[in-house]
Motif scaffolding. Structure first.
Motif, PDB file in Angstrom:
ATOM      1  N   TYR A  83       0.834  -1.208   0.000  1.00  0.00           N
ATOM      2  CA  TYR A  83       0.000   0.000   0.000  1.00  0.00           C
ATOM      3  C   TYR A  83       0.869   1.259   0.000  1.00  0.00           C
ATOM      4  O   TYR A  83       0.649   2.182  -0.786  1.00  0.00           O
ATOM      5  N   SER A  86       2.515   1.902  -3.427  1.00  0.00           N
ATOM      6  CA  SER A  86       1.593   1.969  -4.582  1.00  0.00           C
ATOM      7  C   SER A  86       1.600   0.698  -5.428  1.00  0.00           C
ATOM      8  O   SER A  86       1.515   0.751  -6.647  1.00  0.00           O
ATOM      9  N   SER A  88      -0.518  -2.397  -6.402  1.00  0.00           N
ATOM     10  CA  SER A  88      -1.962  -2.631  -6.380  1.00  0.00           C
ATOM     11  C   SER A  88      -2.377  -4.051  -6.035  1.00  0.00           C
ATOM     12  O   SER A  88      -3.463  -4.261  -5.500  1.00  0.00           O
ATOM     13  N   ASP A 116      -6.470  -7.488  -3.971  1.00  0.00           N
ATOM     14  CA  ASP A 116      -6.465  -6.103  -4.431  1.00  0.00           C
ATOM     15  C   ASP A 116      -6.189  -5.243  -3.196  1.00  0.00           C
ATOM     16  O   ASP A 116      -7.030  -5.154  -2.295  1.00  0.00           O
ATOM     17  N   GLN A 118      -5.903  -1.962  -2.648  1.00  0.00           N
ATOM     18  CA  GLN A 118      -6.786  -0.811  -2.416  1.00  0.00           C
ATOM     19  C   GLN A 118      -8.129  -1.268  -1.856  1.00  0.00           C
ATOM     20  O   GLN A 118      -8.668  -0.652  -0.931  1.00  0.00           O
ATOM     21  N   ALA A 119      -8.675  -2.347  -2.419  1.00  0.00           N
ATOM     22  CA  ALA A 119      -9.961  -2.868  -1.935  1.00  0.00           C
ATOM     23  C   ALA A 119      -9.834  -3.362  -0.501  1.00  0.00           C
ATOM     24  O   ALA A 119     -10.751  -3.193   0.307  1.00  0.00           O
ATOM     25  N   TYR A 121      -7.955  -2.147   1.887  1.00  0.00           N
ATOM     26  CA  TYR A 121      -8.024  -1.001   2.787  1.00  0.00           C
ATOM     27  C   TYR A 121      -9.378  -0.313   2.757  1.00  0.00           C
ATOM     28  O   TYR A 121      -9.851   0.195   3.765  1.00  0.00           O
ATOM     29  N   ALA A 122     -10.035  -0.327   1.613  1.00  0.00           N
ATOM     30  CA  ALA A 122     -11.361   0.283   1.506  1.00  0.00           C
ATOM     31  C   ALA A 122     -12.397  -0.507   2.306  1.00  0.00           C
ATOM     32  O   ALA A 122     -13.377   0.062   2.790  1.00  0.00           O
ATOM     33  N   ASN A 123     -12.186  -1.814   2.464  1.00  0.00           N
ATOM     34  CA  ASN A 123     -13.145  -2.663   3.153  1.00  0.00           C
ATOM     35  C   ASN A 123     -12.865  -2.870   4.632  1.00  0.00           C
ATOM     36  O   ASN A 123     -13.600  -3.601   5.300  1.00  0.00           O
ATOM     37  N   LYS A 125     -13.134  -2.492   8.377  1.00  0.00           N
ATOM     38  CA  LYS A 125     -14.211  -2.012   9.244  1.00  0.00           C
ATOM     39  C   LYS A 125     -13.590  -1.608  10.576  1.00  0.00           C
ATOM     40  O   LYS A 125     -13.249  -2.445  11.393  1.00  0.00           O
ATOM     41  N   CYS A 126     -13.419  -0.320  10.758  1.00  0.00           N
ATOM     42  CA  CYS A 126     -12.823   0.173  11.991  1.00  0.00           C
ATOM     43  C   CYS A 126     -13.918   0.454  13.014  1.00  0.00           C
ATOM     44  O   CYS A 126     -14.942   1.022  12.693  1.00  0.00           O
TER      45      CYS A 126
END
Length: 128
Positions: A83, A86, A88, A116, A118-119, A121-123, A125-126
């Motif tokens: 991450y 960069s 991916s 993936d 980026q996905a 980190y996007a997913n 749940k904090c």
């Protein structure tokens, strides 16, 4: 105190020796992360980068320190490295404890399990 960190190139000999003693493959050109308790190595992980894609070569924790979350920590350290740089996608050949990788979101793609970054980190749940 237990810590997980990247190993500088000049300290790779100690990692090579640890891998040799524990029958773990070692790649001198790979990026290495370790779990340390003081100066005692408890586990090691290696990842190589080629053409903008990372491949996990190994994740190993000494048997007496397993089921303590140290392998998860090494894996997340590798994902975080990707991450920050960069990169991916991270892949690992099937057969290297597939359920361990699927648990964090790796999916099957041919002979590999792929994540993936980026996905991932996007997913996350904090909780607050």
């Amino acid at each position: 105190m237990i810590e997980i960190k990247e190993v500088p190139l000049e300290n790779r000999e100690k990692i090579k020796n640890f891998c040799s003693v524990n029958n773990v493959p070692f790649n001198a050109d790979a990026i290495s992360h370790v779990v340390l308790d003081g100066s005692n190595i408890l586990g090691v992980a290696q990842i190589k980068i080629e053409n903008g894609i990372a491949e996990i070569l190994s994740i190993f924790v000494k048997e007496e320190y397993r089921n303590m979350g140290l392998g998860d920590g090494l894996l997340k350290m590798q994902i975080n490295y990707c991450y920050r740089n960069s990169i991916s996608f991270v892949k690992v050949k099937k057969g290297l404890n597939d359920n361990f990788f699927k648990r964090v979101g790796f999916v099957e793609e041919g002979v590999y399990l792929v994540l993936d970054v980026q996905a991932f980190y996007a997913n996350l749940k904090c909780q607050q």
